[in-house]
Structures are given as C-alpha cells and as structure tokens.
Design an enzyme around this catalytic site. Structure first.
Site, PDB file in Angstrom:
ATOM      1  CB  SER A  83     -21.900 136.296 131.384  1.00 22.31           C
ATOM      2  OG  SER A  83     -20.786 136.428 130.542  1.00 22.31           O
ATOM      3  CE1 TYR A 140     -24.077 141.012 128.960  1.00 23.99           C
ATOM      4  CE2 TYR A 140     -21.911 140.147 128.405  1.00 23.99           C
ATOM      5  CZ  TYR A 140     -23.280 139.988 128.485  1.00 23.99           C
ATOM      6  OH  TYR A 140     -23.845 138.800 128.091  1.00 23.99           O
TER       7      TYR A 140
END
Ligand SMILES: NC(=O)c1ccc[n+]([C@@H]2O[C@H](COP(=O)([O-])OP(=O)(O)OC[C@H]3O[C@@H](n4cnc5c(N)ncnc54)[C@H](O)[C@@H]3O)[C@@H](O)[C@H]2O)c1
Length: 280
Positions: A163, A176
């Site tokens: 990501s 995250y």
C-alpha cells in the site's frame, strides 16, 4: 520476435485470497478471462461462490472456496480441494487484508483531539493485533501452503498487496501502515529466500481508489471533493484517483513468467504518482 507481453494465462492455476472483495474480485475476473483456472478464496463464501458462478456463466474456469487465511489447518484442506479441482498452484495472489477501526485514531494530530475522541493512547491493542495478523500472517500462512506446489515444480509466482502507507505512513492508521510496510519487507525476504527455486515474489502498492466504503469520505453529496479528497489529489501528481482496473496491467506483468522473468522482490506502485511526490 516473440513479444514479451501476451496476456494468456491458459492452463495456469491462480489462487487469489480476499477474492470476495473489490480489488481481488476484479483480478479473479481478469485472470479467468485470460484463460486461467482461478481459485477464489474468501471468508465470505457467498461472495466467492457468486463470483465463480458468474465467471462460469461466461465460459471461464473459476471455483469459489470459503477460506480463512489465518486458519492453517482449514486452509490446508482448501489446498487439497483445489489440487483435486484445478491442480497445483502456479500463481498465488495474497489479497486478503485491510484495516480495523479499533486500530485507528480519530485525529491526524494528537493536539487536535477533543474530549471523548479516540487518541493514540486509547488504541486497542487487540485491534492492532488483528490488523497485523490479518495483513502479515494472512500473507505468510497461504504462502506456506500454496508455494509448496511451486517449490516442488521449481516454478511459480507470488504477488502480495502492499500500500501507499508502506512508504510513508498515512495519518490515523498506525497498525495498517506498519503491517503493509511489513508486507513490502516480506516480499523482498520471500524473493531472496526462494530465488534458487524458480519462484518469484513481488508486490503491488495500489494508490488511492474510490470504493463504496470510502466514497462518502471523499465526495460531498453534490459530487465535489471533501477536504480529505483534496489533500489526496493535491498529493497526487496526476491529480486523480486510480481505478481498480488500472491495477491489472501491473498484476499481469508481474505474474507473467516471461515478461517479468528477471523481476523478483519489487513493490510496484500503481498510484498516479503519489509515492513519487514530496508535496513540494
Ligand atoms: N482499496 C484500496 O484503496 C487499497 C489500497 C491499497 C491496498 N489495498 C489492499 O488490497 C487488498 C484488497 O483490498 P480491497 O479494497 O479489495 O478490500 P475489500 O475489503 O473489498 O476485500 C477484502 C476481502 O478480504 C476478505 N477477508 C478479510 N479477512 C479475511 C480472512 N481472514 N481470510 C480470508 N479472507 C478475508 C474479506 O471478506 C473481503 O472480501 C487488501 O490487502 C488491502 O489492504 C487496498
């Protein structure tokens, strides 16, 4: 000359986790259309069965399996089922992942937190564990199970999903961000570890996409961007969001044993330039 890019995955068995979701569901359809035999795995059995039925109705080969990427023994049973139904895994896409609100702060900056808002000091460590486990172990465990087929046959490809927050953390989501940084790191580790076995391991790092979950965070009712969307777009040199289907070129390229034969251990940003721009 034999050109390197010919999107033909005929006969290849492609196992995709998180296949009931938005991005990986698109990958399932794309690989099926490209001739692969696709195993679509997800916690959400209904979603993958429906997806598989839709693919089959279009004449493609796809089976849906209920699978929890964190349950070793159950996943081994799914692996056996896939061996019987489709054959040994050629390509594994570790797509299951995501964040959890229990591991998210309410504010970008601690000094802006109002009374009653969730700060860094209130983060629930079980939420942090959940996010690390889902993203990291949820990539490690399926790789242990499905890459065995590849090691035995001395060929194969693993694709992980990192990501933007793996490069520089995004505000509010420390777990995250850390977990996706771990995925980029693990991609390099696996690439090195398996280098002598014929298995390549790479990742994509998707940029900002508009999904049903985040649409209301990004756009006002009249369709104009919210302040958060403005921030994202002003940090994106191409000045726009990424479409889910725009991931497919990178995915097909990295999984192609000929086009990407010497490419292992890379994390490819597909982000309209976001990761390249310092903001100045
Ligand atoms: N959407 C984005 O903007 C974006 C950006 C960068 C990276 N990613 C990553 O891409 C991947 C797919 O994202 P998405 O937006 O399609 O997410 P999504 O929420 O639409 O799909 C995720 C899927 O994973 C499944 N899942 C959750 N836990 C599972 C488990 N334990 N075992 C098996 N399946 C499980 C869910 O049921 C869901 O179908 C994730 O790894 C995500 O972190 C997404």
């Amino acid at each position: 000359m034999n050109l390197p890019l010919n999107i033909d995955y005929s006969g290849k068995v492609v196992v995709i986790t998180g296949a009931g979701g938005v991005l990986c569901g698109t990958m399932v359809r794309a690989f099926a259309q490209a001739g692969a035999k696709v195993a679509a795995l997800d916690l959400n059995e209904e979603a993958v069965k429906k997806l598989a039925d839709e693919c089959k109705a279009e004449g493609y080969i796809c089976e849906g399996y209920k699978a929890n990427v964190l349950e070793d023994e159950a996943l081994k049973a799914v692996h056996e089922q896939i061996l019987n139904d489709l054959g040994p895994c050629d390509i594994l896409i570790n797509g299951a992942g995501g964040n959890n609100p229990r591991a998210t702060t309410d504010n970008e900056y601690h000094h802006e937190a109002a009374e009653g808002q969730k700060t860094f000091f209130d983060l629930d460590t079980s939420g942090v564990d959940f996010v690390f486990k889902l993203n990291f172990q949820g990539t490690l465990i399926p790789t242990q199970i499905f890459a065995k087929d590849m090691a035995e046959r001395k060929a194969g490809c693993i694709l992980n999903i990192s990501s933007m927050n793996a490069y520089i953390p995004l505000t509010k989501i420390p777990a995250y961000s850390g977990a996706k940084a771990a995925i980029s790191n693990f991609t390099q580790w696996l690439a090195t570890h398996f280098a002598g076995t014929g298995i390549r391991c790479n990742a994509i790092a998707p940029g900002f996409l508009i999904s049903n979950q985040n649409r209301t965070l990004l756009f006002q009712e009249d369709g104009t961007p919210t302040p958060r969307a403005h921030k994202i777009l002003s940090g994106t040199p191409m000045g726009r969001f990424v479409d889910g289907e725009e991931l497919l070129g990178g995915v097909f390229f990295l999984c192609d044993e000929k086009a990407a034969s010497a490419i292992t251990g890379v994390v490819l940003p597909i982000d309209a330039g976001f990761a390249a721009y310092s903001g100045v």
